[in-house]
Design a protein around this motif. Structure first.
Motif, PDB file in Angstrom:
ATOM      1  N   GLY A  22     -24.620  50.596  13.856  1.00  0.00           N
ATOM      2  CA  GLY A  22     -25.147  49.229  13.805  1.00  0.00           C
ATOM      3  C   GLY A  22     -24.942  48.421  15.069  1.00  0.00           C
ATOM      4  O   GLY A  22     -25.320  47.251  15.128  1.00  0.00           O
ATOM      5  N   ARG A  23     -24.351  49.012  16.102  1.00  0.00           N
ATOM      6  CA  ARG A  23     -24.062  48.265  17.332  1.00  0.00           C
ATOM      7  C   ARG A  23     -25.355  47.779  18.008  1.00  0.00           C
ATOM      8  O   ARG A  23     -26.241  48.584  18.319  1.00  0.00           O
ATOM      9  CB  ARG A  23     -23.287  49.174  18.286  1.00  0.00           C
ATOM     10  N   GLN A  24     -25.423  46.494  18.217  1.00  0.00           N
ATOM     11  CA  GLN A  24     -26.590  45.926  18.895  1.00  0.00           C
ATOM     12  C   GLN A  24     -26.264  45.692  20.364  1.00  0.00           C
ATOM     13  O   GLN A  24     -25.252  45.075  20.681  1.00  0.00           O
ATOM     14  CB  GLN A  24     -26.973  44.605  18.241  1.00  0.00           C
ATOM     15  N   VAL A  56     -30.815  48.282  18.845  1.00  0.00           N
ATOM     16  CA  VAL A  56     -29.828  48.906  17.958  1.00  0.00           C
ATOM     17  C   VAL A  56     -30.047  50.420  18.007  1.00  0.00           C
ATOM     18  O   VAL A  56     -31.174  50.889  17.930  1.00  0.00           O
ATOM     19  CB  VAL A  56     -29.987  48.400  16.509  1.00  0.00           C
TER      20      VAL A  56
END
Lengths: 128, 376
Positions: free
Chosen positions: A25-27, A73
């Protein structure tokens, strides 16, 4: 003893799930800059107009000495760069696969990227 | 015993048992036409609010099953949920992974707070509600200390959009852009003009199934036995204190998840206030649904959420249309939420007294019936 082992395994699984969610989920905030730059004694000149598109999304056009911010993402993305002259005539189209690490803020110099011959480019930036 | 009751007595009992929901149905039926809202608008609002609040209200069920009354300590879980959301916002974790990670972060915090709350409540048996209410205030102070002074300083939080300009402490409002309505839009469904948050409903349904299953487990049965009579349960070998702590821990963890679901729907976290009203509003909702301090079911939750939030939606406009001032409606709904808790508690005490009286009367009746037989 059995119960303690079970709890430890459960905690380990939850931690792994957490790490997986973090990666998934890292943006990343990717800043695409279209300005002249000097790198290792070489000058890369910016184009008059560059159209930027990630993963087939709508194109964002930026002019000379301009920049655009993208929020991405996931780690692998298809990047399409359309270079145009002052009148908007397309001069060339460059397509590349970019691989992002877990950095939160990534800055990309388009002129340098256009000159890069590699098909897959790894980008890195600031972790926080 | 109920077979011996006349129709009038049965009717009277029905009204006494369901006094609060009936009162609210009547008020709502009067307020809806006055408010002038369209049916579509009200249906959409109710569907949204069921998705937003039901999980939080469902988290209250287990302590009631365990005879610990209404868990005002659920705000502890809500604070844990908020801490999870602050971290994922700082780390820029978006979408469903962001919410899952927030839940994972909140879980150990909720467990620790739940153990603390359960242990305190075990020392205050019979006064659980008041104790958990005050405990909520105490932990709120600790939460404020952590969020206002430790975060950005001792606890690394780097994002400039989160940290106050002085370099530590979290801003008053945190925008949850990356996770806004992520669960709600997970399975998109629109019927006519009404959009249904099917993803959130699915999660709520899972929790309902869990509660139904849990009641049938050994632990669930133990909780019910403890609620019936703590001393008898203790003599039967049930670890009363441990079971009570477990019920509070589960409730606190679920409240944390509930707060995350609530805030993902709102899309904004009010760092220092979001958790404040969580307990009171959830408890008011479950009481309006017909639950009591000692008995609550899943239907009570949904009836309560619908009635309470219908009142929330229509009362300001009804107040404005009736008196010309929306503020009056606003005061009215504040008054309703606190007032209903008071009414429900008074009714609970009154009902218990009535039940005891009836029990005594019926025992006297049995004795009277038995006596002539003995003489024969």
């Amino acid at each position: 003893m059995k119960r303690t082992v079970f709890i430890l395994i459960l905690i380990a699984l939850l931690v792994l799930l957490g790490v997986w969610m973090f990666v998934l989920g890292r943006q990343r905030t990717v800043v695409m800059r279209n300005e002249d730059i000097d790198r290792h004694g070489i000058t890369y000149e910016a184009a008059q107009i560059v159209g930027i598109s990630f993963d087939g999304a709508a194109e964002t056009e930026i002019t000379y000495d301009d920049a655009a911010i993208f929020y991405l993402v996931g780690s692998s993305h298809k990047l399409k760069l359309r270079v145009a002259d002052e009148d908007g005539n397309t001069l060339r189209v460059v397509e590349k696969t970019i691989k992002l690490d877990l950095s939160k803020n990534i800055s990309v110099d388009i002129p340098e990227l256009l000159e890069n011959k590699e098909e897959v480019i790894k980008l890195t930036g600031k972790m926080w | 015993m109920s077979q011996n009751l006349t129709f009038t007595e049965k009717l009277k009992n029905f009204f006494i048992s369901n006094a609060v929901p009936i009162l609210f149905v009547v008020i709502t039926l009067l307020a809806v036409p006055v408010s002038g809202f369209s049916a579509n608008y009200l249906i959409q609002e109710m569907i949204t609010r069921i998705g937003r609040n039901s999980f939080l209200v469902l988290s209250l069920l287990l302590p009631i099953i365990a005879g610990m009354g209404l868990n005002f300590g659920m705000v502890l879980g809500a604070m844990a949920g908020q801490i999870g959301l602050i971290f994922i916002t700082d780390w820029s974790i978006v979408g469903i992974p962001g919410l899952v990670l927030a839940m994972l972060i909140s879980t150990p915090i909720s467990i620790l707070l739940g153990i603390l709350c359960g242990s305190v409540l075990n020392r205050a048996k019979g006064r659980e509600m008041a104790t958990s209410y005050i405990l909520g205030f105490f932990i709120n102070g600790v939460y404020q200390l952590v969020v206002l002074y430790f975060m950005g300083g001792i606890i690394p939080v780097k994002s400039p959009s989160l940290v106050l300009s002085r370099g530590y402490g979290i801003r008053n409002t945190v925008a949850l852009d990356g996770v806004r309505q992520v669960f709600d839009n997970m399975i998109p469904l629109k019927i006519g003009e009404i959009s249904i948050p099917l993803g959130t409903f699915f999660i709520i349904a899972l929790l309902c199934l869990f509660i139904l299953w849990f009641r049938k487990t050994k632990l669930g049965q133990d909780m019910r036995a403890i609620a019936q009579d703590m001393k008898v349960a203790q003599s039967a070998g049930i670890p009363v204190d441990r079971t009570r702590i477990i019920s509070i821990v589960i409730s606190t963890v679920l409240a944390g998840y509930g707060q995350i679901i609530f805030l993902q729907n709102m899309g904004t976290l009010s760092t220092y206030n979001s958790h404040d009203q969580t307990g009171v509003f959830s408890i008011a909702a479950i009481l309006i649904g017909g639950a009591t301090v000692s008995r609550a079911t899943i239907p009570n939750v949904f009836i309560g959420v619908i009635l309470f939030h219908m009142m929330f939606v229509v009362s300001p406009m009804a107040g404005k249309n009736l008196i010309g001032q929306a503020m009056l409606g606003e005061y009215f709904r504040q008054f309703i939420s606190y007032g209903i808790i008071a009414i429900a508690l008074v009714l609970h005490a009154w009902r218990r007294q009535k039940d005891k009286e009836m029990e005594r009367r019926s025992l006297r009746g049995v004795k009277a019936e038995k006596q002539p037989q003995a003489e024969k």
